[in-house]
Design an enzyme around this catalytic site. Structure first.
Site, PDB file in Angstrom:
ATOM      1  N   SER A  80       0.840  -1.204   0.000  1.00 45.41           N
ATOM      2  CA  SER A  80       0.000   0.000   0.000  1.00 45.41           C
ATOM      3  C   SER A  80       0.872   1.250   0.000  1.00 45.41           C
ATOM      4  O   SER A  80       1.820   1.359   0.780  1.00 45.41           O
ATOM      5  CB  SER A  80      -0.906   0.012   1.225  1.00 45.41           C
ATOM      6  OG  SER A  80      -1.552   1.265   1.347  1.00 45.41           O
ATOM      7  N   ASP A 122       1.297  -4.069   5.520  1.00 38.66           N
ATOM      8  CA  ASP A 122       0.502  -3.686   4.343  1.00 38.66           C
ATOM      9  C   ASP A 122       1.048  -4.313   3.068  1.00 38.66           C
ATOM     10  O   ASP A 122       0.823  -3.812   1.971  1.00 38.66           O
ATOM     11  CB  ASP A 122       0.440  -2.163   4.199  1.00 38.66           C
ATOM     12  CG  ASP A 122       1.818  -1.518   4.126  1.00 38.66           C
ATOM     13  OD1 ASP A 122       2.833  -2.221   4.316  1.00 38.66           O
ATOM     14  OD2 ASP A 122       1.885  -0.299   3.888  1.00 38.66           O
TER      15      ASP A 122
END
Length: 203
Positions: A80, A122
């Site tokens: 991300s 992430d």
């Protein structure tokens, strides 16, 4: 011997059968609990995807299959670009929502034969069996576009999110789990260095 007639068995036989049935029931329940515990140990609680351990086991299995059948195998690593910003500005609960929506987007784009997992934080991995680098690149681009187009809505306001993706393939860039993870990790960081929200191939 087994009988289907009424009143065939005496009291002792019935007691013995009850003990056997109870033991069998306990064994089945223990097997069910063991399977449930194993599945939990391989599942990321937040996203419902496989976790790091699940990924390693699945990747080792797919590498062996690719070696045995001389088939293509590719690997995506997604990270991300937006989690830190969301956590800092909107709080960690919305950061978790972002990760859940990322996992859902990944699952909606990949094929049934592909294997997604939450690798760490992430970072997500997607194992692509029977997939060349070129084929994997097309899928990665669809996934990147999907995330960019799917804003995270916070308090009624859409917040654009993006991901950086690295892609590697077996056997061109590695023949072991460690080699392929190192290769795809380097590719993903290349995407980060070149501006994020893009796909980079191993080199």
């Amino acid at each position: 011997t087994q009988s289907y007639l009424l009143n065939t068995y005496g009291e002792e036989e019935r007691e013995l059968l009850a003990i056997i049935a109870s033991s069998a029931g306990t064994a089945l329940e223990n097997a069910r609990l063991y399977q449930a515990a194993r599945e939990m140990s391989l599942t990321d609680v937040l996203t419902g995807l496989g976790n790091y351990r699940f990924f390693c086991e699945a990747m080792e299995r797919e590498i062996e299959r690719a070696k045995r059948h001389k088939t293509a195998l590719s690997l995506l690593m997604l990270d991300s670009d937006s989690l830190k910003h969301i956590n800092d500005r909107y709080g960690h609960a919305n950061g978790d929502r972002h990760l859940v929506e990322l996992a859902a987007a990944i699952s909606s784009v990949i094929r049934k034969s592909d294997i997604p997992a939450r690798y760490a934080g992430d970072e997500f991995m997607v194992i692509l069996p029977n997939t060349t680098m070129k084929e994997g690149l097309a899928l990665a681009e669809r996934l990147r576009a999907k995330i960019e187009e799917s804003a995270l809505v916070i308090d009624g306001v859409p917040v654009t999110t993006t991901i950086s993706i690295g892609i590697t393939s077996f056997p061109e860039f590695g023949t072991t789990l460690d080699e392929l993870v190192s290769s795809v990790d380097a590719a993903m960081y290349t995407a980060k260095r070149h501006g994020k929200n893009r796909v980079a191939m191993a080199s």
